[in-house]
Write an enzyme that holds these catalytic residues in place. Structure first.
Site, PDB file in Angstrom:
ATOM      1  N   GLY A 127       1.310  -2.071   4.281  1.00 40.65           N
ATOM      2  CA  GLY A 127       1.799  -0.712   4.088  1.00 40.65           C
ATOM      3  C   GLY A 127       3.085  -0.460   4.843  1.00 40.65           C
ATOM      4  N   SER A 128       2.975  -0.170   6.121  1.00 37.67           N
ATOM      5  CA  SER A 128       4.173   0.122   6.922  1.00 37.67           C
ATOM      6  C   SER A 128       5.096  -1.081   6.995  1.00 37.67           C
ATOM      7  CB  SER A 128       3.771   0.593   8.328  1.00 37.67           C
ATOM      8  OG  SER A 128       2.852  -0.292   8.929  1.00 37.67           O
ATOM      9  N   ASP A 170      -6.676  -6.209   4.520  1.00 34.13           N
ATOM     10  CA  ASP A 170      -6.015  -4.904   4.545  1.00 34.13           C
ATOM     11  C   ASP A 170      -6.082  -4.349   5.959  1.00 34.13           C
ATOM     12  OD1 ASP A 170      -5.066  -2.344   4.182  1.00 34.13           O
ATOM     13  OD2 ASP A 170      -6.578  -1.755   2.709  1.00 34.13           O
ATOM     14  N   PHE A 213      -6.581   5.052   8.522  1.00 37.43           N
ATOM     15  CA  PHE A 213      -5.212   5.343   8.957  1.00 37.43           C
ATOM     16  C   PHE A 213      -4.336   4.110   8.785  1.00 37.43           C
ATOM     17  CE2 PHE A 213      -8.053   7.949  11.544  1.00 37.43           C
ATOM     18  CZ  PHE A 213      -7.555   9.220  11.311  1.00 37.43           C
ATOM     19  N   GLY A 214      -3.072   4.338   8.404  1.00 37.12           N
ATOM     20  CA  GLY A 214      -2.113   3.242   8.344  1.00 37.12           C
ATOM     21  C   GLY A 214      -1.534   2.966   9.725  1.00 37.12           C
ATOM     22  N   MET A 260     -11.714  -5.761   5.522  1.00 35.82           N
ATOM     23  CA  MET A 260     -10.885  -4.825   6.283  1.00 35.82           C
ATOM     24  C   MET A 260     -10.563  -5.441   7.645  1.00 35.82           C
ATOM     25  SD  MET A 260     -10.180  -2.238   4.409  1.00 35.82           S
ATOM     26  CE  MET A 260      -9.367  -1.291   5.717  1.00 35.82           C
ATOM     27  N   ASP A 284      -4.893   3.468  -2.043  1.00 36.35           N
ATOM     28  CA  ASP A 284      -5.974   3.828  -1.121  1.00 36.35           C
ATOM     29  C   ASP A 284      -6.465   5.251  -1.362  1.00 36.35           C
ATOM     30  OD1 ASP A 284      -6.341   1.539   0.666  1.00 36.35           O
ATOM     31  OD2 ASP A 284      -4.281   1.916   1.301  1.00 36.35           O
ATOM     32  N   MET A 332     -12.229   4.376  -0.724  1.00 35.64           N
ATOM     33  CA  MET A 332     -12.835   4.619   0.587  1.00 35.64           C
ATOM     34  C   MET A 332     -13.499   5.996   0.535  1.00 35.64           C
ATOM     35  SD  MET A 332      -9.982   3.059   3.173  1.00 35.64           S
ATOM     36  CE  MET A 332      -8.569   3.228   2.083  1.00 35.64           C
ATOM     37  N   HIS A 341      -1.263  -1.381  -4.158  1.00 38.85           N
ATOM     38  CA  HIS A 341      -2.541  -1.044  -3.520  1.00 38.85           C
ATOM     39  C   HIS A 341      -2.620   0.479  -3.374  1.00 38.85           C
ATOM     40  CE1 HIS A 341      -6.141  -2.187  -1.277  1.00 38.85           C
ATOM     41  NE2 HIS A 341      -5.850  -1.229  -0.418  1.00 38.85           N
ATOM     42  N   MET A 367      -8.993   8.101  -0.172  1.00 37.00           N
ATOM     43  CA  MET A 367      -9.787   8.497   0.994  1.00 37.00           C
ATOM     44  C   MET A 367     -10.317   9.910   0.801  1.00 37.00           C
ATOM     45  SD  MET A 367      -7.293   7.217   4.051  1.00 37.00           S
ATOM     46  CE  MET A 367      -6.577   5.573   4.086  1.00 37.00           C
ATOM     47  N   GLY A 422      -2.985  -3.886   9.388  1.00 36.49           N
ATOM     48  CA  GLY A 422      -2.265  -4.572  10.451  1.00 36.49           C
ATOM     49  C   GLY A 422      -1.556  -5.835  10.019  1.00 36.49           C
ATOM     50  N   HIS A 451      -8.547   1.048  -4.171  1.00 36.91           N
ATOM     51  CA  HIS A 451      -9.481   0.850  -3.056  1.00 36.91           C
ATOM     52  C   HIS A 451     -10.143   2.191  -2.757  1.00 36.91           C
ATOM     53  CE1 HIS A 451      -9.848  -0.194   1.544  1.00 36.91           C
ATOM     54  NE2 HIS A 451     -11.023  -0.115   0.953  1.00 36.91           N
ATOM     55  N   SER A 505       0.845  -1.200   0.000  1.00 43.48           N
ATOM     56  CA  SER A 505       0.000   0.000   0.000  1.00 43.48           C
ATOM     57  C   SER A 505       0.874   1.240   0.000  1.00 43.48           C
ATOM     58  CB  SER A 505      -0.901   0.016   1.239  1.00 43.48           C
ATOM     59  OG  SER A 505      -1.532   1.274   1.362  1.00 43.48           O
TER      60      SER A 505
END
Length: 217
Positions: A197-198, A175, A143-144, A137, A35, A68, A33, A37, A177, A66, A8
């Site tokens: 992501g992170s 998606d 939030f990441g 989800m 995102d 959102m 990915h 928002m 965690g 994605h 992401s």
């Protein structure tokens, strides 16, 4: 179903985004990915069509968009034209989910449907035959860097069983965690498209991708 990693770019460094896309490509990630928002459906505002048009030039990976955003049908055609390979909309954000899925397919993109942690699978059970992917989800979106909500993996298991019962071969994406400590549980539950992501972009990107891909093998 093939197992694929979808880094992401919400967690990427936008000052060097082109280089980071090249790193994840070379490390073997199959998807990107993306995102989107709007600050309404979720608290945050991220990026949109101009960024997608720009990065599409620098990667040939599956562009996993994605949305959102509220009333996503307003932008389906634009995102498809900007380079989205798959467009995922939230069941909670669509007034007419079936019609929105039809619109995505008419645009030439693959169709995905997403549900938030507290939304039951029954909200999408009647459209499973129409979609290419379901996104569960595993955190509350917006939030990441959040921790995976354990009960969401129960929904992944339930969805996997339901698809088997219906004889449907649909990708299951998770998606939120997902990292080296939680990816095994997500895969064991039945997910095959893993958004991270992170866990990808913090530190050595290439090594992170390779470590996650190794677990997926």
């Amino acid at each position: 179903m093939e197992k694929c990693l979808a880094p992401s770019i919400l967690s990427a460094d936008f000052g060097i985004l082109k280089q980071q896309l090249e790193v994840i490509d070379e490390a073997g990630a199959q998807y990107v990915h993306f995102d989107v928002m709007d600050g309404v459906f979720v608290p945050s505002i991220s990026f949109g069509l101009p960024v997608l048009k720009t990065i599409r030039k620098y990667t040939d990976r599956m562009m996993d968009v994605h949305l959102m955003i509220v009333d996503p049908e307003r932008y389906v055609k634009d995102f498809a034209e900007a380079g989205a390979d798959i467009i995922t909309v939230h069941a909670e954000a669509c007034k007419h989910l079936d019609a929105t899925i039809e619109l995505i397919k008419a645009s030439g993109a693959m169709a995905g449907v997403a549900i938030n942690p507290a939304t039951p699978l029954s909200a999408i059970s009647h459209v499973l035959e129409k979609v290419d992917m379901v996104l569960i989800m595993t955190v509350n979106p917006g939030f990441g860097g959040q921790s995976l909500i354990p009960y969401t993996l129960d929904k992944v298991r339930e969805l996997s069983q339901l698809l088997n019962q219906k004889g449907l071969k649909i990708d299951i994406e998770v998606d939120g965690g997902i990292n080296k400590d939680t990816i095994d549980d997500a895969l064991d539950a039945g997910a095959n498209i893993i958004v991270a992501g992170s866990a990808v972009f913090n530190g050595d990107i290439s090594a992170n991708v390779e470590a996650l891909m190794e677990k997926m093998r």
